[in-house]
Design a protein around this motif. Structure first.
Motif, PDB file in Angstrom:
ATOM      1  N   ALA A 251      26.832  -7.191 -14.478  1.00  0.00           N
ATOM      2  CA  ALA A 251      27.015  -7.563 -15.886  1.00  0.00           C
ATOM      3  C   ALA A 251      26.107  -8.724 -16.278  1.00  0.00           C
ATOM      4  CB  ALA A 251      28.472  -7.912 -16.136  1.00  0.00           C
ATOM      5  N   ARG A 252      25.884  -9.666 -15.374  1.00  0.00           N
ATOM      6  CA  ARG A 252      25.025 -10.815 -15.685  1.00  0.00           C
ATOM      7  C   ARG A 252      23.591 -10.363 -15.923  1.00  0.00           C
ATOM      8  NH1 ARG A 252      25.657 -14.675 -18.459  1.00  0.00           N
ATOM      9  NH2 ARG A 252      23.629 -14.293 -19.216  1.00  0.00           N
ATOM     10  N   SER A 253      23.100  -9.430 -15.116  1.00  0.00           N
ATOM     11  CA  SER A 253      21.737  -8.924 -15.290  1.00  0.00           C
ATOM     12  C   SER A 253      21.574  -8.232 -16.635  1.00  0.00           C
ATOM     13  CB  SER A 253      21.377  -7.937 -14.177  1.00  0.00           C
ATOM     14  OG  SER A 253      21.381  -8.569 -12.927  1.00  0.00           O
ATOM     15  N   ILE A 254      22.588  -7.494 -17.028  1.00  0.00           N
ATOM     16  CA  ILE A 254      22.549  -6.787 -18.314  1.00  0.00           C
ATOM     17  C   ILE A 254      22.573  -7.797 -19.459  1.00  0.00           C
ATOM     18  CG2 ILE A 254      23.820  -5.204 -19.814  1.00  0.00           C
ATOM     19  CD1 ILE A 254      24.658  -3.773 -17.139  1.00  0.00           C
ATOM     20  N   ALA A 255      23.422  -8.818 -19.353  1.00  0.00           N
ATOM     21  CA  ALA A 255      23.488  -9.860 -20.379  1.00  0.00           C
ATOM     22  C   ALA A 255      22.163 -10.620 -20.457  1.00  0.00           C
ATOM     23  CB  ALA A 255      24.642 -10.808 -20.101  1.00  0.00           C
ATOM     24  N   ASP A 256      21.573 -10.930 -19.297  1.00  0.00           N
ATOM     25  CA  ASP A 256      20.284 -11.625 -19.272  1.00  0.00           C
ATOM     26  C   ASP A 256      19.204 -10.803 -19.968  1.00  0.00           C
ATOM     27  OD1 ASP A 256      21.412 -13.735 -17.873  1.00  0.00           O
ATOM     28  OD2 ASP A 256      20.560 -13.134 -15.928  1.00  0.00           O
TER      29      ASP A 256
ATOM     30  N   GLY B 153      19.615  -8.681 -22.415  1.00  0.00           N
ATOM     31  CA  GLY B 153      19.864  -8.788 -23.852  1.00  0.00           C
ATOM     32  C   GLY B 153      19.415 -10.128 -24.412  1.00  0.00           C
ATOM     33  N   GLU B 154      19.665 -11.202 -23.667  1.00  0.00           N
ATOM     34  CA  GLU B 154      19.245 -12.538 -24.102  1.00  0.00           C
ATOM     35  C   GLU B 154      17.720 -12.643 -24.132  1.00  0.00           C
ATOM     36  OE1 GLU B 154      21.296 -15.278 -21.546  1.00  0.00           O
ATOM     37  OE2 GLU B 154      23.261 -14.570 -22.249  1.00  0.00           O
ATOM     38  N   SER B 155      17.057 -12.034 -23.158  1.00  0.00           N
ATOM     39  CA  SER B 155      15.591 -12.042 -23.130  1.00  0.00           C
ATOM     40  C   SER B 155      15.029 -11.309 -24.342  1.00  0.00           C
ATOM     41  CB  SER B 155      15.061 -11.389 -21.857  1.00  0.00           C
ATOM     42  OG  SER B 155      15.389 -12.168 -20.736  1.00  0.00           O
ATOM     43  N   LEU B 156      15.614 -10.188 -24.679  1.00  0.00           N
ATOM     44  CA  LEU B 156      15.164  -9.435 -25.853  1.00  0.00           C
ATOM     45  C   LEU B 156      15.402 -10.243 -27.122  1.00  0.00           C
ATOM     46  CD1 LEU B 156      14.039  -6.957 -27.259  1.00  0.00           C
ATOM     47  CD2 LEU B 156      16.362  -5.981 -27.206  1.00  0.00           C
ATOM     48  N   SER B 157      16.563 -10.863 -27.242  1.00  0.00           N
ATOM     49  CA  SER B 157      16.857 -11.676 -28.424  1.00  0.00           C
ATOM     50  C   SER B 157      15.854 -12.819 -28.569  1.00  0.00           C
ATOM     51  CB  SER B 157      18.275 -12.245 -28.350  1.00  0.00           C
ATOM     52  OG  SER B 157      19.214 -11.202 -28.425  1.00  0.00           O
ATOM     53  N   ALA B 158      15.540 -13.494 -27.467  1.00  0.00           N
ATOM     54  CA  ALA B 158      14.574 -14.588 -27.508  1.00  0.00           C
ATOM     55  C   ALA B 158      13.193 -14.076 -27.912  1.00  0.00           C
ATOM     56  CB  ALA B 158      14.510 -15.282 -26.149  1.00  0.00           C
TER      57      ALA B 158
END
Length: 81
Positions: free
Chosen positions: A53-58, A60-65
């Motif tokens: 789950a952390r990898s998936i969240a990371d 998403g955060e990378s895409l948002s940034a």
């Protein structure tokens, strides 16, 4: 061997999934993992990879940034890949 270590519930095949996932998390490209695993197809190798789950969240955060990054005054620069 895993029984001797006290992990009766594990199978060798489970360890194969874990090892390939760890290597993918470390940045080993999937085409290299395919060769290591001895698979004929990238699709087979991809089935072995289990992001947490952390990898998936990371991701998403990378895409948002990336999407929030300042762009040139002429607008976003699109590139074909």
């Amino acid at each position: 061997m895993v029984t001797k270590l006290g992990y009766e519930h594990l199978r060798r095949h489970d360890l194969r999934h874990t090892g390939l996932t760890w290597m993918a998390d470390a940045g080993v490209p999937v085409h290299v993992l395919r060769k290591i695993a001895g698979h004929g197809s990238l699709t087979t190798t991809q089935r072995y990879l289990h992001p947490d789950a952390r990898s998936i969240a990371d991701a998403g955060e990378s895409l948002s940034a990336h999407l929030a990054a300042r762009r040139s005054p002429d607008g976003p620069r699109l590139r074909a890949v």
